[in-house]
Design a protein around this motif. Structure first.
Motif, PDB file in Angstrom:
ATOM      1  N   THR A 136     -92.876  73.565  26.543  1.00  0.00           N
ATOM      2  CA  THR A 136     -93.252  72.372  26.257  1.00  0.00           C
ATOM      3  C   THR A 136     -94.625  72.189  26.703  1.00  0.00           C
ATOM      4  O   THR A 136     -94.856  72.167  27.800  1.00  0.00           O
ATOM      5  N   LYS A 138     -97.631  69.064  27.513  1.00  0.00           N
ATOM      6  CA  LYS A 138     -97.883  68.258  27.910  1.00  0.00           C
ATOM      7  C   LYS A 138     -99.157  67.321  27.818  1.00  0.00           C
ATOM      8  O   LYS A 138     -99.606  68.318  28.149  1.00  0.00           O
ATOM      9  N   GLU A 139     -99.375  66.036  27.641  1.00  0.00           N
ATOM     10  CA  GLU A 139    -101.183  65.525  28.557  1.00  0.00           C
ATOM     11  C   GLU A 139    -100.986  65.223  29.374  1.00  0.00           C
ATOM     12  O   GLU A 139     -99.874  64.536  30.219  1.00  0.00           O
ATOM     13  N   TYR A 140    -102.209  65.273  30.311  1.00  0.00           N
ATOM     14  CA  TYR A 140    -102.725  64.904  31.547  1.00  0.00           C
ATOM     15  C   TYR A 140    -104.180  64.226  31.294  1.00  0.00           C
ATOM     16  O   TYR A 140    -104.432  65.127  30.583  1.00  0.00           O
ATOM     17  N   LYS A 155    -104.274  69.364  28.247  1.00  0.00           N
ATOM     18  CA  LYS A 155    -102.677  69.907  27.685  1.00  0.00           C
ATOM     19  C   LYS A 155    -102.248  71.019  28.730  1.00  0.00           C
ATOM     20  O   LYS A 155    -103.340  71.960  28.970  1.00  0.00           O
ATOM     21  N   HIS A 209     -95.602  74.080  30.005  1.00  0.00           N
ATOM     22  CA  HIS A 209     -94.601  74.539  30.864  1.00  0.00           C
ATOM     23  C   HIS A 209     -93.132  75.497  29.442  1.00  0.00           C
ATOM     24  O   HIS A 209     -93.038  74.546  28.782  1.00  0.00           O
ATOM     25  N   ASP A 213    -101.922  78.010  31.890  1.00  0.00           N
ATOM     26  CA  ASP A 213    -103.034  76.475  31.192  1.00  0.00           C
ATOM     27  C   ASP A 213    -104.228  76.958  30.489  1.00  0.00           C
ATOM     28  O   ASP A 213    -104.944  78.294  30.796  1.00  0.00           O
ATOM     29  N   ILE A 249     -90.791  67.737  34.553  1.00  0.00           N
ATOM     30  CA  ILE A 249     -91.545  68.985  33.856  1.00  0.00           C
ATOM     31  C   ILE A 249     -93.007  68.687  33.880  1.00  0.00           C
ATOM     32  O   ILE A 249     -94.514  68.966  34.262  1.00  0.00           O
ATOM     33  N   LEU A 250     -93.638  67.501  33.763  1.00  0.00           N
ATOM     34  CA  LEU A 250     -95.411  67.159  34.674  1.00  0.00           C
ATOM     35  C   LEU A 250     -95.972  67.769  35.253  1.00  0.00           C
ATOM     36  O   LEU A 250     -96.960  68.189  35.910  1.00  0.00           O
ATOM     37  N   ASP A 251     -94.470  66.147  36.292  1.00  0.00           N
ATOM     38  CA  ASP A 251     -95.260  66.962  37.737  1.00  0.00           C
ATOM     39  C   ASP A 251     -95.120  68.025  38.410  1.00  0.00           C
ATOM     40  O   ASP A 251     -95.736  68.714  39.123  1.00  0.00           O
ATOM     41  N   SER A 306     -95.249  70.938  36.794  1.00  0.00           N
ATOM     42  CA  SER A 306     -96.497  71.475  36.001  1.00  0.00           C
ATOM     43  C   SER A 306     -97.607  71.614  36.697  1.00  0.00           C
ATOM     44  O   SER A 306     -98.942  72.404  36.646  1.00  0.00           O
ATOM     45  N   LEU A 307     -98.129  70.299  36.689  1.00  0.00           N
ATOM     46  CA  LEU A 307     -99.440  70.169  37.640  1.00  0.00           C
ATOM     47  C   LEU A 307     -99.237  70.421  38.687  1.00  0.00           C
ATOM     48  O   LEU A 307    -100.406  71.389  39.636  1.00  0.00           O
TER      49      LEU A 307
END
Length: 330
Positions: free
Chosen positions: A66, A68-70, A80, A83, A123, A292-294, A296-297
């Motif tokens: 997956t 993801k963008e942040y 990006k 994950h 990353d 997923i985003l949290d 991943s960060l």
């Protein structure tokens, strides 16, 4: 508490006229793996059909990806992060009675008796992959080999002018401890460093040695040399009084871009060996971030911390000059 290990994944230009792929290029690589997984499932094929065969009748395969963008400093171009999960598993379709050998069970296929789910985050900016160091994770060599085989097919298609290189990150504290130990001398040294994608070299090299490294890097890139391999050995039944400066420079770079080892004799006359692969960077994930985003960060924070741990401390490099002078404790 989840523990992660870290691997530097580089797509290296094989010609000085070729540009580096950048973070978008690394995202394209993992997106190609994502498409491959999707097509395999849509065609009804077994996961083992795209898996890498390992020892002990085990397989290794990407299971999900997956992207993801942040938020980034550039509102027009968000950052990006990737994950996903790898699976390590066996592929058992029949079970027999241990004593008689008679068939007890036959499945419809795609069944496992051992299955290990390995979370990862990649990353693209630092081209570093964090992977969950849990039960089932292959050791350093087999894991690097498996990652190389998983990624190399797509990498060759997308970037035929680039070479895929994967190295495990080493804790620089181990080098500090290695040089601090009193020794009678050194028997040998072997090291390898990949020079491309080396934007951070100046941060981990003494100012007076930066021109030496820069010149070497420029020459290697100009001649399309992929790796800098170095070997030193003492005379038979003798010891080197110290390692050459070139070896010490290479060791500082190898924490993030290669590997190194050295055999030596301690002050008590015992033969010892230092191997970088015995000191991988490992970082714990605090708490249990959800989504997923949290998540991943949170793991991205570990990646940045891990990268910092590959750098020899300025105190050691500057004040103590451990890497630039002879071992005064001899």
């Amino acid at each position: 508490m989840a523990i992660f290990k870290f691997y530097n994944i580089q797509l290296l230009p094989m010609n000085k006229k070729i540009n580096e792929v950048g973070d978008e290029g690394y995202c394209k690589l993992f997106n190609a793996i994502k498409i491959q997984i999707k097509e395999t499932k849509e065609k009804g094929h077994r996961l083992s059909s795209m898996a890498i065969k390992m020892k002990g009748e085990m397989f290794f395969a990407p299971y999900s990806v997956t992207i993801k963008e942040y938020a980034s400093d550039d509102v027009k171009k968000p950052n990006k992060i990737v994950h996903g999960y790898f699976l390590k598993f066996d592929d058992v379709n029949e079970l027999v009675d241990t004593d008689s050998g008679e068939l007890e069970y036959r499945s419809k296929g795609n069944t496992s008796s051992r299955r290990f789910e390995l979370e990862f985050v990649f990353d693209p900016k630092n081209h570093i992959l964090a992977i969950h160091h849990t039960k089932g994770l292959p050791s350093r060599g087999p894991l690097i080999d498996a990652l190389d085989k998983v990624l190399s097919g797509a990498a060759h298609i997308l970037y035929p002018e680039h070479n895929l290189d994967i190295e495990e990150l080493t804790d620089a504290d181990s080098i500090e401890e290695f040089f601090a130990k009193p020794k009678k001398g050194f028997k040998n040294y072997t090291g390898t460093v990949t020079f491309s994608n080396s934007d951070d070299f100046e941060e981990i090299i003494e100012p007076e040695l930066r021109p030496l490294v820069a010149q070497a890097e420029l020459e290697l890139k100009d001649k399309s040399v992929g790796k800098w391999t170095m070997k030193y050995q003492s005379f038979k039944d003798h010891l080197m009084s110290d390692l050459p400066i070139n070896a010490k420079v290479q060791m500082m770079l190898a924490t993030q871009y290669g590997n190194a080892e050295s055999s030596y004799t301690d002050e008590e006359g015992k033969d010892k060996k230092y191997q970088m692969e015995d000191y991988p960077v490992r970082e714990p994930l605090e708490g249990s971030p959800e989504g997923i985003l949290d998540r991943s960060l949170s793991i991205l924070g570990l990646i940045r911390k891990a990268k910092t741990r590959t750098r020899v401390s300025k105190n050691v490099r500057g004040q103590n000059k451990v890497f630039l002078t002879s071992n005064e404790s001899n």
